[in-house]
Design an enzyme around this catalytic site. Structure first.
Site, PDB file in Angstrom:
ATOM      1  N   CYS A  67       0.847  -1.044   0.056  1.00 54.94           N
ATOM      2  CA  CYS A  67      -0.004  -0.070  -0.030  1.00 54.94           C
ATOM      3  C   CYS A  67       1.001   1.282   0.065  1.00 54.94           C
ATOM      4  O   CYS A  67       1.831   1.237   0.440  1.00 54.94           O
ATOM      5  CB  CYS A  67      -0.842   0.029   1.290  1.00 54.94           C
ATOM      6  SG  CYS A  67      -2.198  -1.257   1.080  1.00 54.94           S
ATOM      7  N   GLN A 257     -10.360 -10.976 -10.987  1.00 56.24           N
ATOM      8  CA  GLN A 257     -10.303  -9.428 -10.307  1.00 56.24           C
ATOM      9  C   GLN A 257     -10.279  -9.559  -8.808  1.00 56.24           C
ATOM     10  O   GLN A 257     -11.194 -10.046  -8.162  1.00 56.24           O
ATOM     11  CB  GLN A 257     -11.564  -8.422 -10.777  1.00 56.24           C
ATOM     12  CG  GLN A 257     -11.485  -8.109 -12.201  1.00 56.24           C
ATOM     13  CD  GLN A 257     -10.425  -7.265 -12.789  1.00 56.24           C
ATOM     14  OE1 GLN A 257      -9.626  -6.851 -12.200  1.00 56.24           O
ATOM     15  NE2 GLN A 257     -10.533  -6.996 -14.053  1.00 56.24           N
ATOM     16  N   ASP A 334      -3.088 -15.374 -29.593  1.00 55.02           N
ATOM     17  CA  ASP A 334      -2.109 -14.230 -28.925  1.00 55.02           C
ATOM     18  C   ASP A 334      -2.321 -12.844 -29.356  1.00 55.02           C
ATOM     19  O   ASP A 334      -2.104 -12.524 -30.741  1.00 55.02           O
ATOM     20  CB  ASP A 334      -0.799 -14.837 -29.304  1.00 55.02           C
ATOM     21  CG  ASP A 334       0.494 -13.915 -28.838  1.00 55.02           C
ATOM     22  OD1 ASP A 334       0.211 -12.857 -27.932  1.00 55.02           O
ATOM     23  OD2 ASP A 334       1.549 -13.984 -28.995  1.00 55.02           O
ATOM     24  N   CYS A 381      -5.814  -1.332 -16.730  1.00 51.42           N
ATOM     25  CA  CYS A 381      -5.138  -1.318 -15.735  1.00 51.42           C
ATOM     26  C   CYS A 381      -3.838  -0.558 -15.542  1.00 51.42           C
ATOM     27  O   CYS A 381      -2.825  -0.631 -14.978  1.00 51.42           O
ATOM     28  CB  CYS A 381      -4.668  -2.723 -15.253  1.00 51.42           C
ATOM     29  SG  CYS A 381      -3.671  -3.836 -16.196  1.00 51.42           S
TER      30      CYS A 381
END
Length: 428
Positions: A67, A257, A334, A381
């Site tokens: 964190c 997730q 791919d 992301c």
């Protein structure tokens, strides 16, 4: 501030990045690393605190690399992440969304992480086995006893795991533990470089029994994983997407997730933003085990999910059968090597959902004229690769209708986001 929790002090001669300092604060810092254009510094003392500063919940915050933002209110954390996304889109992509979407976040920013990989190291100098995440500024494992972001019961199992592994004969040959919390069970996968003895196996099984866990061993690749406890045949791990009446099964080492509540909200949000109806053909690229594909199939005429990992493709097919879905197909390819001549690419689609890894969807975007979707929802992301791909999509005639953040990883500097693109003059 930078989005990873460093305050920027503009001192004479050079900017200094102070980890843990907030905008508007007066602080005392110590320079730790000198660079050409800026220095890195350690926060020594806060003389005048910001209203956004809160007391970190974790005893090892600042040392643990898991964190970076526990000292900031959740609202300010999300504001920092949205600013990081806006900066990336403007600076790298040279684009701005027509509107900003509301952030997607969980009701509780603690004990949310259902998937993680814990490092393990026997450290004789400390007289114990360390289990946890690596330190922020060093390759060492943080000396920690619990974790405030791991989902229960794992949040309180760091110290018991340390004692367990410390009692094993292979304590120096056990480098990591994969953890997975499902709706129906919690599984620990111990990576073992040497075979455990019979006594080791008994200790591991007893640990599983005591804490109500599944315990598995992994001596090699993922195909070598075997269940140690319990010995009875087990039902697969699973999680639910109630809004779509779906049950998704997965293996402990599959990608899922990490934040269950945010995932449910993100999936529903993405499906709504894609504006799918029963006439649409949908393409879901980087589909994994069907996290978006199967919800989309509830609304679309047909959906094709494409994923590079054959194991995940097979799991996605199994999940479609499990849920009685017959309008979703899956293919392994791919996507980083696509050339636009794939049958599914030449067939095109009405709607496109992208959920790539950090490297983004460069090759997919390169062939966007062949795919020719009218509407795209891009789940990212990494703001930098989203911005890069956004610039190329806009150059191909798409409009960036909207963008916003998904706070999948509270208290960390990780920025997940979602963007919506639209092209009114779709290729016929």
């Amino acid at each position: 501030m930078t989005h990873d929790g460093r305050g920027v002090a503009d001192v004479p001669g050079k900017k200094v990045f102070v980890a843990g300092a907030l905008v508007g604060e007066t602080v005392r810092f110590l320079r730790r690393k000198k660079r050409r254009s800026f220095d890195d510094a350690e926060l020594v003392d806060v003389l005048e605190a910001s209203d956004s500063r809160v007391e970190p919940r974790c005893a090892v915050f600042g040392r643990c690399g898991g964190c970076a933002l526990q000292h900031i209110t959740p609202e300010e954390q999300r504001a920092l992440k949205q600013q990081a996304l806006a900066d990336a889109l403007a600076r790298i992509g040279k684009v701005d969304p027509a509107r900003w979407l509301p952030p997607v976040f969980a009701d509780d920013p603690w004990r949310y992480r259902r998937r993680a990989r814990l490092a393990v190291k026997d450290v004789p100098g400390k007289g114990r086995v360390l289990v946890g995440f690596r330190e922020r500024h060093a390759p060492y494992i943080t000396d920690m006893h619990r974790c405030e972001v791991l989902e229960a019961p794992l949040d309180s199992l760091i110290e018991p795991l340390s004692r367990l592994i410390g009692a094993l004969s292979i304590r120096r040959r056990l480098p990591q533990i994969e953890i997975a919390v499902a709706d129906n069970a919690t599984e620990l996968v111990f990576r073992v470089l040497d075979p455990p003895t019979a006594e080791d196996r008994q200790r591991l099984a007893a640990f599983g029994e005591t804490y109500g866990l599944r315990v598995s061993l992994q001596p090699g690749g993922v195909d070598t994983i075997t269940t140690l406890y319990p010995s009875a045949r087990l039902e697969p791990l699973r999680y639910a997407l109630p809004a779509f009446d779906l049950c998704i099964e997965f293996r402990a080492t599959d990608f899922v997730q990490v934040n269950a509540q945010v995932n449910r909200r993100m999936v529903a949000f993405a499906v709504d933003l894609l504006e799918v109806d029963s006439s649409h053909a949908v393409l879901d690229l980087y589909c994994g085990i069907g996290n978006f594909t199967l919800p989309l199939a509830r609304r679309a005429a047909r959906v094709l999910g494409v994923e590079g990992d054959p194991r995940q493709v097979e799991q996605a097919r199994s999940n479609a059968r499990l849920n009685g879905i017959d309008n979703a197909e899956f293919s392994s390819a791919d996507l980083a090597a696509m050339d636009g001549r794939e049958s599914w690419c030449e067939a095109g689609c009405d709607r496109l959902l992208l959920d790539p890894a950090r490297s983004g969807a460069a090759e997919v975007v390169r062939h966007i004229d062949t795919l020719a979707p009218e509407r795209i929802v891009y789940v990212s992301c990494h703001p930098g690769t989203l911005a890069r791909d956004a610039e190329r999509l806009v150059a191909a005639g798409y409009t960036l209708d909207a963008a916003g953040i998904i706070d999948m990883f509270p208290h960390t500097a990780h920025v997940e986001s979602i963007a919506v693109f639209h092209k009114s003059n779709k290729k016929k």
